[in-house]
Design an enzyme around this catalytic site. Sequence first.
Site, PDB file in Angstrom:
ATOM      1  N   TYR A  94       6.155  12.180  14.845  1.00 45.55           N
ATOM      2  CA  TYR A  94       5.032  11.226  14.891  1.00 45.55           C
ATOM      3  C   TYR A  94       5.137  10.531  16.242  1.00 45.55           C
ATOM      4  O   TYR A  94       5.420   9.355  16.326  1.00 45.55           O
ATOM      5  CB  TYR A  94       5.197  10.247  13.720  1.00 45.55           C
ATOM      6  CG  TYR A  94       4.064   9.310  13.431  1.00 45.55           C
ATOM      7  CD1 TYR A  94       2.750   9.745  13.354  1.00 45.55           C
ATOM      8  CD2 TYR A  94       4.324   7.957  13.182  1.00 45.55           C
ATOM      9  CE1 TYR A  94       1.726   8.867  13.048  1.00 45.55           C
ATOM     10  CE2 TYR A  94       3.312   7.072  12.870  1.00 45.55           C
ATOM     11  CZ  TYR A  94       2.005   7.531  12.807  1.00 45.55           C
ATOM     12  OH  TYR A  94       0.992   6.654  12.485  1.00 45.55           O
ATOM     13  N   HIS A 124      -1.895   7.872  18.953  1.00 48.66           N
ATOM     14  CA  HIS A 124      -2.226   8.248  17.580  1.00 48.66           C
ATOM     15  C   HIS A 124      -1.650   7.247  16.580  1.00 48.66           C
ATOM     16  O   HIS A 124      -2.347   6.796  15.660  1.00 48.66           O
ATOM     17  CB  HIS A 124      -1.679   9.650  17.286  1.00 48.66           C
ATOM     18  CG  HIS A 124      -1.810  10.057  15.850  1.00 48.66           C
ATOM     19  ND1 HIS A 124      -3.024  10.294  15.241  1.00 48.66           N
ATOM     20  CD2 HIS A 124      -0.862  10.255  14.877  1.00 48.66           C
ATOM     21  CE1 HIS A 124      -2.836  10.623  13.972  1.00 48.66           C
ATOM     22  NE2 HIS A 124      -1.536  10.612  13.720  1.00 48.66           N
ATOM     23  N   ARG A 161      -3.546  -0.982   8.845  1.00 49.50           N
ATOM     24  CA  ARG A 161      -2.752  -2.212   8.765  1.00 49.50           C
ATOM     25  C   ARG A 161      -3.254  -3.319   9.683  1.00 49.50           C
ATOM     26  O   ARG A 161      -2.728  -4.424   9.668  1.00 49.50           O
ATOM     27  CB  ARG A 161      -1.283  -1.913   9.100  1.00 49.50           C
ATOM     28  CG  ARG A 161      -0.567  -1.060   8.085  1.00 49.50           C
ATOM     29  CD  ARG A 161       0.918  -0.931   8.399  1.00 49.50           C
ATOM     30  NE  ARG A 161       1.139  -0.283   9.694  1.00 49.50           N
ATOM     31  CZ  ARG A 161       1.188   1.047   9.858  1.00 49.50           C
ATOM     32  NH1 ARG A 161       1.028   1.845   8.815  1.00 49.50           N
ATOM     33  NH2 ARG A 161       1.400   1.561  11.052  1.00 49.50           N
ATOM     34  N   SER A 208      -0.088  24.827   7.483  1.00 51.05           N
ATOM     35  CA  SER A 208      -0.043  24.500   8.908  1.00 51.05           C
ATOM     36  C   SER A 208      -0.245  25.811   9.658  1.00 51.05           C
ATOM     37  O   SER A 208       0.348  26.832   9.307  1.00 51.05           O
ATOM     38  CB  SER A 208       1.297  23.872   9.307  1.00 51.05           C
ATOM     39  OG  SER A 208       1.538  22.671   8.612  1.00 51.05           O
TER      40      SER A 208
END
Length: 425
Positions: free
Chosen positions: A137, A142, A151, A266
């Site tokens: 990540y 992003h 959030r 994927s």
Amino acid sequence: MIEANNPDLKSWVEVPANSDFPIQNLPFGIFSINNASPRAGVAIGNFVLDLSVLSELGFFDALELADNTVFHKHQLNNFMALGKPVWTAVRNRISELLRDDNPELRDNGDAKRQVLYPLQMVQMHLPVRVGDYTDFYSSIEHATNVGTMFRGKENALPANWLHLPIGYHGRASSIVVSGTPIHRPKGQTKADDADMPTYQPSRLLDFELEMAFIVGKSTQLGESISTKKAEDYIFGMVLFNDWSARDIQKWEYVPLGPFLGKSFASTISPWIVTLDALEPFRVDSPAQDPEVLPYLQYEGKKNLDINLDVIIQPENGQEKVVCQSNFKYMYWNMAQQLAHHTVNGCNINVGDMCASGTISGKDENSYGSMLELTWRGSKPIAMPDGSERKFINDNDTVIVKGYCEKEGFARIGFGSASGKVFPAV
């Protein structure tokens, strides 16, 4: 300079202008033709070079490979396990055989007929046996976009995000090669105003623009890899589409993270471009603030300048480029990812795959998912046929393309990673 990267090299095999596969690339893959057994090949222009037959004919004899059967296998794992010096030596030898001034293979008509096949005639297969798959990540843009959506701007990044490359263990069994269709996944979703979840096909099917590196060297349990040595363990890279069901993901991800919203499929490109071939396209990584812990610190240029496009192709309709991004935007680089992955003694194996996480840039057209491009569906994308896309529709094909381009060097491409979405079953 790596011998096979010389920009002045030309091949006796015709290579069209702007081909992804000039002689300076020579990516490795697994192919078959006419229902024969899959075997190893290299892409050159619009052709595949059969490495298994080259080996049988003695063209690799001088290399004295520890295992002469590696190119006859259905995956590249055995070849990769021979180590980085062998990867480089084999690629250099292939480059030598394909050079326009080398008659060794060029003038051997019988051998040429046995080792060269037009790309459109072959079937490509998953190039490696993927034992484990980790998804990172690592794009700050992003992570910030998604965090802002869910959030708020003040709490967009989790407290740990700037200190370590976050990742999770994904599902290796559902990694498929380009061209493999997928079915829309089903699962539990829950609307914000609903009291109970419902079971249904995902209505918010998304792509995630990623790249992945392939591990080419194993470690023992308890062993760690430094950022300095990390690239010795990386064979090469592929394009990666981490299909995501956003509505399933939203309901399930607390407290343990992604599960069914990610594990259904994927898609990767079939050709693995080696790190050696990507060497000319190294660039500086983004500045990291605060300073990272010593085991994550590194020297040199660890990011790669790889242009990335995502295209949506409706069935029987005109395609549209919806995203133009670049791998160089990654906040956490591959060396840091591998160092962090193994810092606790986690062992890795040949064939393991590590994906980058969604690759987004600062500009809206560089956002690497429909979630961001349409901002949760509030800004639909207009298609050439007059329809709109908030997320991916049934019978759409999503195509990811990638290439490196730099003045004075040959274009190095990855081909494409494409997948058509069939309705849920």
